[in-house]
Design an enzyme around this catalytic site. Sequence first.
Site, mmCIF file in Angstrom:
data_model
loop_
_atom_site.group_PDB
_atom_site.id
_atom_site.type_symbol
_atom_site.label_atom_id
_atom_site.label_comp_id
_atom_site.label_asym_id
_atom_site.label_seq_id
_atom_site.Cartn_x
_atom_site.Cartn_y
_atom_site.Cartn_z
ATOM 1 N N GLU A 198 12.533 -1.151 -5.775
ATOM 2 C CA GLU A 198 11.899 -1.568 -4.521
ATOM 3 C C GLU A 198 12.083 -3.070 -4.293
ATOM 4 O O GLU A 198 12.384 -3.511 -3.180
ATOM 5 C CB GLU A 198 10.395 -1.259 -4.549
ATOM 6 N N GLY A 200 3.552 -6.525 -17.370
ATOM 7 C CA GLY A 200 3.514 -6.721 -15.912
ATOM 8 C C GLY A 200 2.106 -6.924 -15.382
ATOM 9 O O GLY A 200 1.856 -7.835 -14.601
ATOM 10 N N GLU A 220 -3.532 1.772 -15.304
ATOM 11 C CA GLU A 220 -2.220 1.798 -15.952
ATOM 12 C C GLU A 220 -2.373 1.584 -17.459
ATOM 13 O O GLU A 220 -1.630 2.155 -18.256
ATOM 14 C CB GLU A 220 -1.298 0.745 -15.338
ATOM 15 N N HIS A 251 -21.804 0.658 4.915
ATOM 16 C CA HIS A 251 -21.700 1.378 6.188
ATOM 17 C C HIS A 251 -20.619 2.450 6.135
ATOM 18 O O HIS A 251 -20.190 2.930 7.177
ATOM 19 C CB HIS A 251 -21.420 0.394 7.322
ATOM 20 N N LYS A 289 10.437 7.931 -11.437
ATOM 21 C CA LYS A 289 11.600 7.061 -11.197
ATOM 22 C C LYS A 289 12.900 7.811 -11.449
ATOM 23 O O LYS A 289 13.859 7.745 -10.679
ATOM 24 C CB LYS A 289 11.573 5.862 -12.158
#
Lengths: 546, 546
Positions: free
Chosen positions: A211, A266, A352, A383, A511
Amino acid sequence: MSSLTQSPTWLALTQHQHTISTQHLRDLFASDPDRFSRFSLHAGPLLLDYSKNRITDETLTLLLDLAAQARLPEWIARMFKGDKINVTEHRAALHSALRNSSGKPVMLNGTDVMPDIRRVLLRMREFSDAVRQGRWLGYTGRPITDVVNIGIGGSDLGPAMVTAALPADCHPLGLHFVSNVDGADLTYTLRLLDPETTLFIVASKTFTTQETLLNAHSARAWFLQQAGNPDHVARHFVALSSNCEEVSRFGIDPSHMFEFWDWVGGRYSLWSAIGLSIALGIGMDGFESLLLGAFEMDEHFQNSPLERNMPVILGLLDVWYINFFGAQTRAILPYDQGLNQFISYIQQLNMESNGKHVTRSGQTVDYATGAIIWGSSGTNGQHAYYQLLHQGTPLVPADFLAPIESRAPLGNHHLVLLSNFLAQTEALMRGKTATEARRELEQAGMKGDALEQLLPHKCFEGNRPSNSILFQKLDAHTLGALIALYEHRTFVQSIIWDINAFDQWGVELGKQLAQGILTELSDATPHGAHDASTTGLIRHLRFHRS
Amino acid sequence: MSSLTQSPTWLALTQHQHTISTQHLRDLFASDPDRFSRFSLHAGPLLLDYSKNRITDETLTLLLDLAAQARLPEWIARMFKGDKINVTEHRAALHSALRNSSGKPVMLNGTDVMPDIRRVLLRMREFSDAVRQGRWLGYTGRPITDVVNIGIGGSDLGPAMVTAALPADCHPLGLHFVSNVDGADLTYTLRLLDPETTLFIVASKTFTTQETLLNAHSARAWFLQQAGNPDHVARHFVALSSNCEEVSRFGIDPSHMFEFWDWVGGRYSLWSAIGLSIALGIGMDGFESLLLGAFEMDEHFQNSPLERNMPVILGLLDVWYINFFGAQTRAILPYDQGLNQFISYIQQLNMESNGKHVTRSGQTVDYATGAIIWGSSGTNGQHAYYQLLHQGTPLVPADFLAPIESRAPLGNHHLVLLSNFLAQTEALMRGKTATEARRELEQAGMKGDALEQLLPHKCFEGNRPSNSILFQKLDAHTLGALIALYEHRTFVQSIIWDINAFDQWGVELGKQLAQGILTELSDATPHGAHDASTTGLIRHLRFHRS
């Protein structure tokens, strides 16, 4: 049965939960005026009140036994000293080194990692100063006005969250984050920007993330459409990566690559070069305050006794609700508009890390692991979905986060905000009994059948647990501490559950399959062998796209 | 035990779940090549593939029995014809009338509500045209450039979601939404705006909503700081409300109040005058497309047999997972950047409607009701929390939403997006067996202990259910259908659970308590009687604020 669920402590907790489940927090408070002082503690800039949890001293004793049984102190020490506790990837989890302000070395494979860390921090300072002060010039000699961070997951959520939480009073730069491969994300972002004054940060450890690279190449094409000469790419693209070769191939000058290392996961990477957009947004001094806040939490986590250790207490309470009350979720409810993106960040961090089904040694677990993290800004939630928190059937333990002072004081707003935060934790805890509800309805002039029919709908069971985390004001230092608190809390859970919080094999299968399907969507004739559903959908897509 | 959980159908479903729980979706697909065509259906612009659910024909038969037992068709008819099915408030739930394009009357208490609805729609058209075309002028004679919608909950989430989903290609107006009482929300929004060219929409049915009125008054003060004369308020503030008196008191000309009615619940109100900011954003024609899309779904819901009825099938599947698999959550995973705010919207819709613990007649339920709705844009989720979806312990049924065509086509981006969507649903369903994982590791050159140790981490159980909802392109018509689909799905759940989906008593207690605490935070001496936690936090706040 696993050794964990067969252990005497676990069995004692199961037994103890039966007792607790019959007790109401109202009564626990009524019988103990000191409950707040006993069940609250400070760490750095944070105050944690955990007294509105369904616990007694015995609960804590048992949970701390569980921590001792899992040898938590040993694991904490192992993490900080760089042991390869990420066993499936044979890596250390040394994000704490990135914020180590102690002056002491951190050794990994016989080498101190601190000089490398300091070198990159210095380069980040030089670069962010140059851009912020208008000394870094675009290809036509104009200073940079806008920065686009292209990354996804850990290369996006951290910087996006921190810069949203800490908007500078007068931002010298427009900061933008593009993560989604949906063309709308990049297209709508670029629509407002000028290639002459836009700097792109391409953030990907491997520099192969599908991506991110697709977005980066499309951004490059957009840039070159106006700039023409590919040599200009070097003035407008920098990389956050550890793959020098791929970075060069893209056209980025390797001297504009900011490096990080394989021991930075990451989801723990905002403290590294991945934080460059933070430094650009709030300045390098701000970024270093963030590091310092996290460092102080690291010290607290390493040095406080377990029973006064904020990440430990929170991690154990998470285990308590997940494993003994069957809670599948935890809500995070910040009463600070700046923390809106904190939820997405913690979603990744926690889910994760601990969304795992096998232990470190590969045994399938027979107990629940990571919960689903969700939530949003507190007043808005009131709300929207708080109805379920108060009167729904699932038990949802909640974290309330609130600043004592507002960053944007405006009339009475902050007091109203705080009164709502307090009232919600109180309401969740107390509830409203039938007697109380009846009295109110009678006072409102109701009676007879009308009253009896409405009454059950006006009752609140209460006994809903929450943590309150207070801090003076949302600034970089506090935010650093808060993030590190949630990191360590996640780690504590993983130790109890005997899972590796630092790998993420579960992202691979999708993937892998996507590669094949991409070909089938584009090719003249599809050829894959799928189930009838996937095949049906592929056919439908192919038919309606042509 | 309730009559529901004692009913033969419920018991049969419990029994049937034991059978299903031992079956893998892989095998169900392998044994039935027609599974996709049997378990998919169209409604308006939407295709639903529900074949990747843990169901067989028998499951559906039993679930449809449950619907029949609950007299679902009767309830659907009652809702559409304006029966007061919101029993605790003695109100109809007639949001469908707002989008009724049939030309037929909708009677309520002997009066057709359609003329009033058409009158307000016409006023919305006149007003939004005037503003969009620059004919509505601010107090200095300049046209409006920016609109700020001030509302919260249902007066915010719907318009904010729709306008984010459908950005006009060249927006004539900047649209802003302020909801949070945190001063930062209004302050940071106003920072970029000019009072001379800003229009405020104050959206509150009662015109007494604390957060909204506080923000509205602060916005008014900001405006008057420059405009000076309070008469100018009338050119810059309009109201969406049903309380004419309060609206006038604020200084808004009653002729600039856009009305709606007590049979429009807050979370179903975007179809009413609350949609004014949508009309301003995408034009009144766009707003009417949205209504038409919803109307078509209404027709589908009313007229399709239950077994081919999309909201019915989805609502029953929700019940299946919540009540028979113990799922406490459902994820919504849009593969369209425009649907990012759709999740918050559905959170309110579903959780406020069905987060209930008593039946319509006031019996405490002995079964789970509404689930927690969560999620975010799909590709981003893949790099964040999908790890837990694939390898975590809680079962999370998921809705995947994807457009066949992109609204912002850019190179290969959309095919990559679609291939990821497909691959994820496939991966969740199939998983990866130990045999498959072993083969892959061997092919990668692994062997011996290293292979055996890694193997369990590389396995995926699969058998994770999902729905796929496909549509050609995200436009107003499609979005209208999608929202109405989720509305009716929520209603279907509520009928099975025998709860009132249209009240929200659970939001009251917190509001009540907040009033008292606000005084205590501001007064010289606090005086409330609270638990030790609430008292401790109030003291801490008072001390650190002074």
